[in-house]
Scaffold this active site. Structure first.
Site, PDB file in Angstrom:
ATOM      1  N   HIS A  42      39.045  49.849  41.388  1.00 32.10           N
ATOM      2  CA  HIS A  42      39.169  50.232  39.981  1.00 32.10           C
ATOM      3  C   HIS A  42      38.610  51.635  39.755  1.00 32.10           C
ATOM      4  CE1 HIS A  42      38.825  45.684  39.185  1.00 32.10           C
ATOM      5  NE2 HIS A  42      40.062  46.016  38.863  1.00 32.10           N
ATOM      6  N   LYS A  45      42.438  33.478  32.715  1.00 31.85           N
ATOM      7  CA  LYS A  45      41.826  33.818  33.999  1.00 31.85           C
ATOM      8  C   LYS A  45      40.426  33.235  34.172  1.00 31.85           C
ATOM      9  CE  LYS A  45      44.297  37.936  35.436  1.00 31.85           C
ATOM     10  NZ  LYS A  45      44.145  39.291  35.959  1.00 31.85           N
ATOM     11  N   ARG A  70      48.358  47.925  44.423  1.00 26.86           N
ATOM     12  CA  ARG A  70      47.843  47.756  45.777  1.00 26.86           C
ATOM     13  C   ARG A  70      48.960  47.515  46.766  1.00 26.86           C
ATOM     14  NH1 ARG A  70      43.981  43.902  43.129  1.00 26.86           N
ATOM     15  NH2 ARG A  70      45.692  42.521  43.594  1.00 26.86           N
ATOM     16  N   SER A  92      39.477  41.781  42.767  1.00 30.74           N
ATOM     17  CA  SER A  92      38.310  41.157  42.141  1.00 30.74           C
ATOM     18  C   SER A  92      38.212  39.676  42.485  1.00 30.74           C
ATOM     19  CB  SER A  92      38.355  41.329  40.618  1.00 30.74           C
ATOM     20  OG  SER A  92      38.189  42.674  40.262  1.00 30.74           O
TER      21      SER A  92
END
Length: 167
Positions: free
Chosen positions: A17, A41, A95, A133
């Site tokens: 990030h 989430k 990514r 994460s």
């Protein structure tokens, strides 16, 4: 003033990030980091903790490189958040190809709601492409070393969090 919005849950903020944030600052004068309240989430850290982590890790970075960084929690649609903060560009980090497929759909939906707001994709640096994460949290929960994926302060927050939870 060019204003960009970089949204995410940042649960927790990682070196990946921070790399995207650093690079996004070269594109805008003000970068708003939108910390999403995403009930789907089930974040490990509270919204307040995630905002505080992002502020402490990124606001000084912005000062050092000459970009104003503002941290803004949000729960509405991304395009509405962009309107709220005056952003003309949404910054997204990628990514892998799998990220692009999802992001491509999101861009289409956002453009149908407001085609004046552009989306810019920044590819993760090769050394950060594996950092997610979700995986960082899993490694930390199982007692692994995540110090190469996050800053020392975030590493400590993860260790403290899992020590309290009794992992």
């Amino acid at each position: 003033m060019r204003v960009g919005l970089y949204p995410g849950t940042f649960d927790p903020v990682t070196h990946g990030h921070i790399d995207i944030i650093r690079r996004a600052c070269s594109l805008v004068d003000r970068l708003v980091i939108g910390v999403a309240i995403n009930r789907d989430k089930s974040p490990l850290f509270s919204l307040e903790a995630r905002v505080a982590m992002v502020e402490s890790e990124c606001v000084p970075l912005g000062r050092d490189i000459g970009c104003e960084i503002v941290v803004h929690p949000f729960e509405n649609l991304l395009i509405h958040c962009a309107h709220d903060v005056g952003a003309g560009v949404i910054i997204r980090g990628l990514r892998a190809v799998a990220d692009f497929e999802y992001e491509f759909q999101m861009v289409g939906m956002n453009r149908s709601m407001d085609n004046a707001i552009e989306t810019v994709f920044l590819m993760a640096d090769a050394k950060n492409q594996a950092i997610a994460s979700k995986l960082v949290k899993e490694i930390a929960r199982l007692g692994g070393d995540v110090s190469k994926f996050v800053t020392p302060a975030v590493n400590q927050a993860l260790m403290d969090r899992f020590a309290r939870k009794g992992a």
